[in-house]
Structure formats: C-alpha cells, structure tokens
Design a protein around this motif. Structure first.
Motif, PDB file in Angstrom:
ATOM      1  N   PHE A   1      -8.647 -34.770  22.450  1.00 13.56           N
ATOM      2  CA  PHE A   1      -7.674 -35.106  21.059  1.00 13.56           C
ATOM      3  C   PHE A   1      -8.613 -34.085  19.854  1.00 13.56           C
ATOM      4  O   PHE A   1      -7.884 -33.452  18.986  1.00 13.56           O
ATOM      5  N   SER A   2      -9.801 -34.245  19.866  1.00 12.71           N
ATOM      6  CA  SER A   2     -10.585 -33.494  18.848  1.00 12.71           C
ATOM      7  C   SER A   2     -10.677 -31.988  19.164  1.00 12.71           C
ATOM      8  O   SER A   2     -10.521 -31.085  18.023  1.00 12.71           O
ATOM      9  N   THR A   3     -10.601 -31.727  20.229  1.00 15.84           N
ATOM     10  CA  THR A   3     -10.380 -29.979  20.491  1.00 15.84           C
ATOM     11  C   THR A   3      -9.120 -29.669  19.888  1.00 15.84           C
ATOM     12  O   THR A   3      -9.042 -28.538  19.502  1.00 15.84           O
ATOM     13  N   VAL A   4      -7.838 -30.451  20.466  1.00 20.31           N
ATOM     14  CA  VAL A   4      -6.706 -29.838  20.107  1.00 20.31           C
ATOM     15  C   VAL A   4      -6.653 -29.737  18.130  1.00 20.31           C
ATOM     16  O   VAL A   4      -6.091 -28.854  17.631  1.00 20.31           O
ATOM     17  N   ILE A   5      -7.182 -30.751  17.571  1.00 22.20           N
ATOM     18  CA  ILE A   5      -7.223 -30.586  15.973  1.00 22.20           C
ATOM     19  C   ILE A   5      -8.052 -29.536  15.648  1.00 22.20           C
ATOM     20  O   ILE A   5      -7.530 -28.742  14.717  1.00 22.20           O
ATOM     21  N   MET A   6      -9.021 -29.142  16.347  1.00 27.00           N
ATOM     22  CA  MET A   6      -9.935 -28.140  15.907  1.00 27.00           C
ATOM     23  C   MET A   6      -9.459 -26.699  16.182  1.00 27.00           C
ATOM     24  O   MET A   6      -9.448 -25.914  15.489  1.00 27.00           O
TER      25      MET A   6
ATOM     26  N   PHE B   1      -7.222 -21.853  13.889  1.00 33.25           N
ATOM     27  CA  PHE B   1      -6.438 -21.153  14.829  1.00 33.25           C
ATOM     28  C   PHE B   1      -6.503 -19.439  14.258  1.00 33.25           C
ATOM     29  O   PHE B   1      -6.744 -19.003  12.932  1.00 33.25           O
ATOM     30  N   GLY B   2      -7.019 -18.671  15.130  1.00 34.29           N
ATOM     31  CA  GLY B   2      -7.233 -17.382  14.766  1.00 34.29           C
ATOM     32  C   GLY B   2      -8.682 -16.864  14.764  1.00 34.29           C
ATOM     33  O   GLY B   2      -9.144 -15.652  14.438  1.00 34.29           O
ATOM     34  N   ASN B   3      -9.604 -17.968  14.862  1.00 33.03           N
ATOM     35  CA  ASN B   3     -10.950 -17.829  14.748  1.00 33.03           C
ATOM     36  C   ASN B   3     -11.443 -17.534  16.161  1.00 33.03           C
ATOM     37  O   ASN B   3     -11.655 -18.426  17.230  1.00 33.03           O
ATOM     38  N   PHE B   4     -11.717 -16.378  16.618  1.00 31.38           N
ATOM     39  CA  PHE B   4     -11.751 -15.962  17.965  1.00 31.38           C
ATOM     40  C   PHE B   4     -13.365 -16.476  18.503  1.00 31.38           C
ATOM     41  O   PHE B   4     -13.693 -16.699  19.468  1.00 31.38           O
ATOM     42  N   ASP B   5     -14.270 -16.457  17.323  1.00 37.63           N
ATOM     43  CA  ASP B   5     -15.579 -17.358  17.949  1.00 37.63           C
ATOM     44  C   ASP B   5     -15.518 -18.631  18.315  1.00 37.63           C
ATOM     45  O   ASP B   5     -15.992 -18.986  19.256  1.00 37.63           O
ATOM     46  N   PHE B   6     -14.519 -19.184  17.605  1.00 39.87           N
ATOM     47  CA  PHE B   6     -14.477 -20.866  18.067  1.00 39.87           C
ATOM     48  C   PHE B   6     -13.424 -20.678  19.257  1.00 39.87           C
ATOM     49  O   PHE B   6     -13.706 -21.575  20.302  1.00 39.87           O
ATOM     50  N   GLN B   7     -12.531 -19.944  19.632  1.00 46.02           N
ATOM     51  CA  GLN B   7     -11.814 -19.900  20.798  1.00 46.02           C
ATOM     52  C   GLN B   7     -12.640 -19.781  22.025  1.00 46.02           C
ATOM     53  O   GLN B   7     -12.536 -20.189  23.087  1.00 46.02           O
ATOM     54  N   PHE B   8     -13.758 -18.685  21.879  1.00 50.90           N
ATOM     55  CA  PHE B   8     -14.546 -18.338  22.759  1.00 50.90           C
ATOM     56  C   PHE B   8     -15.500 -19.571  23.155  1.00 50.90           C
ATOM     57  O   PHE B   8     -15.695 -19.576  24.389  1.00 50.90           O
ATOM     58  N   ASN B   9     -15.709 -20.256  22.285  1.00 49.95           N
ATOM     59  CA  ASN B   9     -16.662 -21.585  22.539  1.00 49.95           C
ATOM     60  C   ASN B   9     -15.940 -22.754  22.809  1.00 49.95           C
ATOM     61  O   ASN B   9     -16.429 -23.718  22.822  1.00 49.95           O
ATOM     62  N   LEU B  10     -14.546 -22.799  22.892  1.00 51.03           N
ATOM     63  CA  LEU B  10     -13.885 -23.699  23.478  1.00 51.03           C
ATOM     64  C   LEU B  10     -14.419 -24.774  24.191  1.00 51.03           C
ATOM     65  O   LEU B  10     -14.391 -25.911  23.982  1.00 51.03           O
ATOM     66  N   PHE B  11     -14.575 -24.347  25.383  1.00 51.98           N
ATOM     67  CA  PHE B  11     -15.271 -25.077  26.372  1.00 51.98           C
ATOM     68  C   PHE B  11     -16.520 -25.902  26.092  1.00 51.98           C
ATOM     69  O   PHE B  11     -16.580 -26.945  26.378  1.00 51.98           O
ATOM     70  N   GLY B  12     -17.092 -25.166  25.599  1.00 53.63           N
ATOM     71  CA  GLY B  12     -18.691 -25.633  25.004  1.00 53.63           C
ATOM     72  C   GLY B  12     -18.405 -26.818  24.162  1.00 53.63           C
ATOM     73  O   GLY B  12     -19.149 -27.933  24.065  1.00 53.63           O
TER      74      GLY B  12
END
Length: 199
Positions: A49-54, A59-70
């Motif tokens: 739930f928290s990850t989907v909200i974040m 959206f468009g922040n590639f650094d966040f997308q890269f660290n999504l699993f972490g």
C-alpha cells in the motif's frame, strides 16, 4: 491474592477450591507462530500500500523507481517489527489478566487484554476435561499445561453443525491439579453429555 481476582463474582456462600494464573512465558510462546504469520501478512499489506502511494508521488523519479524493491522491503521490515511488538504487548497483558478458578458450584475463567471479562459454567454442566502439556510449559509439581473443559451447552456453527462449548486455558499453572479436582467433582456428568450428543 488469587482470590481477589474473582472477588467481584463470587457469592457469599461460594467456596474457592482452586485459583491459578497462567505460565506467562508458555502462554506467550504458544502464540508466537500465529503472531509471526499475522504480522508478516500485515507488513506485506502495509508495504504494498505504501509503495503504491509513493510510486504515484514520485512518478518520473528514476532514482526512486530503481530503489523500489529496497524501499518496499524496508517498509515491510518496519511494519513486521511493529506488528510483532504490538502482538507481544497484547499477549503479555492477556497473560497477566488470565486466571482460572474452581469453586464448590462452578468453574470461572477470567481473561481479557484491556478489559476484564468472566465466563462461568456450573459443575453440573461440565462434560469432559482434558489437559495437555506442551514443550514450552513448565514441569514439576505445579506444572503448567493447557486445560480444556467441554460443557453441555451447544451452539450451531455457520455451516449448521452442532458442537459443544469449550473453555480453554493455555499454560494454566497447576493444570494437573485442576484436572484431578474437576474430574472428581464432575464424575458421572459425561453420561448425560453422551446422551445429548447422540440425540
């Protein structure tokens, strides 16, 4: 001290024959497996739930997308630990409030986490008494064990099956003394229970 736990519900002519609390370590340990499973599910829900909200917020922040699993794993760990702590505190409070008593008239179970409640059945209403010790229960003269008392009140399940009511006390101190005392007090009760089940 143990009589005081039942003082508000005992009548003037009622004699307390047995009153004990539970082995807190065994009581909590028997619930650990359930707590781990429930906390893991709770943590998974919170992390997704928290990850989907974040994801929507970043959206468009590639650094966040890269660290999504972490990020998701970190939230899961934190939620899991919080869940375990909450369940442990709740279990310890429940253990502190759980007592079982036998009087000359009835059996009484006292329990609750944040509020205290009592349930009782008359000795005439008791059918069978079972006791079983677990690996986390204490040993010796005052050994703890799980005491299960089946009474002659019946309830209908959601699937329509009729089953007898039970009172179970996990890791009751001096459980074998309670078992022997109850067995002597309710001798002969099982016959009427058997007739009722067969009808």
């Amino acid at each position: 001290m143990k009589r005081e736990m039942f003082q508000n519900v005992l009548s003037e002519d009622e004699e307390l024959l047995f009153a004990e609390g539970v082995n807190k370590r065994g009581f909590v340990a028997k619930k650990i497996g359930i707590y781990i499973f429930v906390s893991a599910g709770f943590a998974f829900f919170i992390s997704v739930f928290s990850t989907v909200i974040m994801m929507f917020a970043n959206f468009g922040n590639f650094d966040f997308q890269f660290n999504l699993f972490g990020n998701m794993f970190s939230i899961w760990i934190i939620s899991f630990v919080i869940g375990i702590v909450i369940f442990l505190i709740s279990s310890i409070l429940e253990a502190n409030n759980t007592y079982f008593a036998i009087t000359n008239k009835r059996i009484i179970k006292r329990g609750g986490t944040f509020n205290i409640s009592f349930i009782h059945y008359s000795l005439k209403n008791i059918g069978t008494v079972n006791v079983s010790g677990g690996i986390v229960d204490s040993r010796g003269e005052d050994a703890s064990a799980t005491l299960i008392v089946t009474v002659k009140d019946f309830h209908t399940n959601m699937d329509g099956n009729i089953s007898p009511m039970q009172i179970a006390v996990e890791s009751l101190n001096s459980a074998y003394k309670a078992y022997n005392l109850l067995s002597s007090k309710v001798e002969g009760n099982n016959e009427s229970l058997r007739v009722q089940i067969e009808k």
